[in-house]
Design a protein around this motif. Structure first.
Motif, PDB file in Angstrom:
ATOM      1  N   ALA A 282       0.833  -1.207   0.000  1.00  0.00           N
ATOM      2  CA  ALA A 282       0.000   0.000   0.000  1.00  0.00           C
ATOM      3  C   ALA A 282       0.866   1.255   0.000  1.00  0.00           C
ATOM      4  N   VAL A 283       1.979   1.238   0.777  1.00  0.00           N
ATOM      5  CA  VAL A 283       2.874   2.397   0.810  1.00  0.00           C
ATOM      6  C   VAL A 283       3.556   2.574  -0.545  1.00  0.00           C
ATOM      7  N   TYR A 284       4.048   1.485  -1.143  1.00  0.00           N
ATOM      8  CA  TYR A 284       4.699   1.581  -2.447  1.00  0.00           C
ATOM      9  C   TYR A 284       3.722   2.085  -3.513  1.00  0.00           C
ATOM     10  N   LYS A 285       2.455   1.663  -3.391  1.00  0.00           N
ATOM     11  CA  LYS A 285       1.461   2.013  -4.403  1.00  0.00           C
ATOM     12  C   LYS A 285       1.031   3.475  -4.289  1.00  0.00           C
ATOM     13  N   TYR A 286       0.813   3.954  -3.050  1.00  0.00           N
ATOM     14  CA  TYR A 286       0.234   5.277  -2.874  1.00  0.00           C
ATOM     15  C   TYR A 286       1.233   6.323  -2.377  1.00  0.00           C
ATOM     16  N   ALA A 287       2.434   5.911  -1.948  1.00  0.00           N
ATOM     17  CA  ALA A 287       3.443   6.868  -1.485  1.00  0.00           C
ATOM     18  C   ALA A 287       4.750   6.569  -2.205  1.00  0.00           C
ATOM     19  N   ASP A 288       5.847   6.340  -1.457  1.00  0.00           N
ATOM     20  CA  ASP A 288       7.119   5.967  -2.057  1.00  0.00           C
ATOM     21  C   ASP A 288       7.954   5.219  -1.039  1.00  0.00           C
ATOM     22  N   SER A 289       9.081   4.653  -1.501  1.00  0.00           N
ATOM     23  CA  SER A 289       9.907   3.809  -0.639  1.00  0.00           C
ATOM     24  C   SER A 289      10.610   4.610   0.450  1.00  0.00           C
ATOM     25  N   VAL A 290      10.885   5.896   0.211  1.00  0.00           N
ATOM     26  CA  VAL A 290      11.518   6.691   1.254  1.00  0.00           C
ATOM     27  C   VAL A 290      10.538   6.931   2.400  1.00  0.00           C
ATOM     28  N   MET A 291       9.259   7.123   2.068  1.00  0.00           N
ATOM     29  CA  MET A 291       8.267   7.273   3.130  1.00  0.00           C
ATOM     30  C   MET A 291       8.150   5.981   3.938  1.00  0.00           C
ATOM     31  N   LYS A 292       8.324   4.825   3.281  1.00  0.00           N
ATOM     32  CA  LYS A 292       8.334   3.561   4.016  1.00  0.00           C
ATOM     33  C   LYS A 292       9.486   3.532   5.012  1.00  0.00           C
ATOM     34  N   ALA A 293      10.662   3.992   4.568  1.00  0.00           N
ATOM     35  CA  ALA A 293      11.812   4.030   5.458  1.00  0.00           C
ATOM     36  C   ALA A 293      11.582   5.011   6.602  1.00  0.00           C
ATOM     37  N   LEU A 294      10.937   6.133   6.320  1.00  0.00           N
ATOM     38  CA  LEU A 294      10.650   7.094   7.376  1.00  0.00           C
ATOM     39  C   LEU A 294       9.579   6.576   8.330  1.00  0.00           C
ATOM     40  N   ALA A 295       8.697   5.710   7.839  1.00  0.00           N
ATOM     41  CA  ALA A 295       7.747   5.052   8.736  1.00  0.00           C
ATOM     42  C   ALA A 295       8.492   4.187   9.744  1.00  0.00           C
ATOM     43  N   ALA A 296       9.612   3.593   9.307  1.00  0.00           N
ATOM     44  CA  ALA A 296      10.449   2.833  10.236  1.00  0.00           C
ATOM     45  C   ALA A 296      11.022   3.736  11.324  1.00  0.00           C
ATOM     46  N   SER A 297      11.319   4.989  10.976  1.00  0.00           N
ATOM     47  CA  SER A 297      11.823   5.932  11.978  1.00  0.00           C
ATOM     48  C   SER A 297      10.752   6.264  13.010  1.00  0.00           C
ATOM     49  N   MET A 298       9.535   6.490  12.551  1.00  0.00           N
ATOM     50  CA  MET A 298       8.443   6.725  13.479  1.00  0.00           C
ATOM     51  C   MET A 298       8.202   5.506  14.356  1.00  0.00           C
ATOM     52  N   THR A 299       8.333   4.311  13.757  1.00  0.00           N
ATOM     53  CA  THR A 299       8.211   3.071  14.518  1.00  0.00           C
ATOM     54  C   THR A 299       9.263   3.004  15.616  1.00  0.00           C
ATOM     55  N   THR A 300      10.465   3.468  15.309  1.00  0.00           N
ATOM     56  CA  THR A 300      11.549   3.467  16.293  1.00  0.00           C
ATOM     57  C   THR A 300      11.175   4.277  17.520  1.00  0.00           C
ATOM     58  N   VAL A 301      10.648   5.463  17.289  1.00  0.00           N
ATOM     59  CA  VAL A 301      10.279   6.338  18.403  1.00  0.00           C
ATOM     60  C   VAL A 301       9.201   5.681  19.260  1.00  0.00           C
ATOM     61  N   LEU A 302       8.177   5.138  18.621  1.00  0.00           N
ATOM     62  CA  LEU A 302       7.097   4.507  19.373  1.00  0.00           C
ATOM     63  C   LEU A 302       7.584   3.269  20.131  1.00  0.00           C
TER      64      LEU A 302
END
Length: 337
Positions: A282-302
């Motif tokens: 869904a992220v690859y389809k509607y956003a981009d791979s860098v946003m997927k990587a940045l989602a990992a950063s948000m995951t880190t904080v949580l």
């Protein structure tokens, strides 16, 4: 005397920000909603996933076959993708045609090889993840893995010749600085994670970055329907993991059976791998791979916050400051063009 132009106008003229017109049609709103929904879903799935991975181990080992767990997950994703493909087939295809006949008409040999190569990379990366989480806690793993955002952007730019704005580069650099702040021990002048473990994690970062860009490009550019791509991808993953289980059972007599040793946490690992596949798509389809990587950063904080609240992790001012830097980096990247 002519008054100076507003700050936003000057920034837009120099392409520092993207000024969105006041009128936004419903289609644009729908695309933005899908983008943020995919981003939020990926964060939620990733936060729960690392906890399941860590909880499923006992005494620095897994009492179940990690290859078998991934085989089950890949087979479930394959089944779901086949059902979705049947439900969304092109109306030009006759209803009496089977899934395999549709696949033969749309998947060429070259595209199948590219998708299966991607499946092999996912296979390797998944098993390395199991190994790493035996050595580090979920917060540390997510913290180091989130550095993939910069590597993904570099691959994105150098190999695909895509433009990344100056503010986005600054956001990525700031993110890395925030990760260094949380990971470096100034008193001992060393990192808090052993060097050999860091090397393994950096290997997963590189593989994850390459698979992220590769998967995004194939979903958006390969002339094969998304669900058909997933059918080939998950078929390859299921075969590779089942072969891995057979090899381990043959070479190591003490290897758990295919369905042996599972617990609620290992079932959570299977469910996580089922959900993460579709969340990433869904992220690859509607956003981009860098946003997927940045989602990992948000995951880190949580993950750090959850570890502090429930697992006794000491959250000092330095670590908290690094978390804030990472969050701000995510916001800067997502709010600039």
């Amino acid at each position: 005397h002519t008054p100076p132009a507003p700050l936003t106008s000057r920034m837009a003229r120099h392409k520092l920000i993207d000024v969105v017109p006041c009128h936004v049609d419903s289609g644009q709103r729908a695309n933005v909603s899908k983008k943020w929904l995919a981003f939020a879903s990926l964060v939620v799935v990733q936060v729960s996933g690392t906890v399941f991975y860590k909880s499923s181990s006992h005494a620095s080992k897994y009492n179940y076959s990690t290859f078998a767990a991934m085989t089950i997950a890949e087979f479930c994703k394959l089944t779901i993708s086949a059902c979705l493909h049947l439900a969304t087939r092109n109306s030009a295809v006759r209803p009496d045609k089977s899934v395999m006949s549709c696949a033969n008409s749309k998947v060429t040999l070259s595209s199948a090889v590219r998708i299966l190569a991607l499946a092999a990379m996912y296979f390797v990366n998944n098993q390395i993840t199991f190994l790493v989480l035996l050595r580090v806690d979920p917060a540390t793993f997510d913290l180091l893995r989130s550095s993939s955002s910069l590597i993904t952007a570099l691959v994105w730019c150098l190999l695909l010749n895509k433009y990344v704005g100056s503010l986005r580069w600054a956001a990525l650099l700031q993110q890395i600085c925030g990760l260094v702040v949380t990971q470096f021990d100034a008193c001992s002048n060393t990192t808090t994670t052993p060097s050999n473990t860091l090397v393994i994690i950096m290997g997963t970062v590189v593989v994850s970055s390459l698979t992220a860009v590769w998967n995004e490009q194939q979903l958006k550019c390969l002339p094969v329907p998304m669900h058909m791509q997933n059918i080939v991808l998950y078929s390859g993953g299921a075969v590779l993991n089942f072969a891995g289980h057979l090899y381990m059972a043959w070479t190591r007599p003490g290897t758990p059976g295919f369905f042996a040793g599972h617990n609620p946490a290992s079932i959570g690992v299977i469910l996580f791998n089922i959900a993460i596949g579709f969340a990433c798509v869904a992220v690859y389809k509607y956003a981009d791979s860098v946003m997927k990587a940045l989602a990992a950063s948000m995951t880190t904080v949580l993950t750090i916050v959850l570890s502090w609240a429930f697992y006794g992790l000491t959250l000092n001012p330095v670590t908290a400051s690094g978390c804030v830097i990472v969050v701000v980096s995510v916001l800067i990247y997502t709010l600039t063009q």
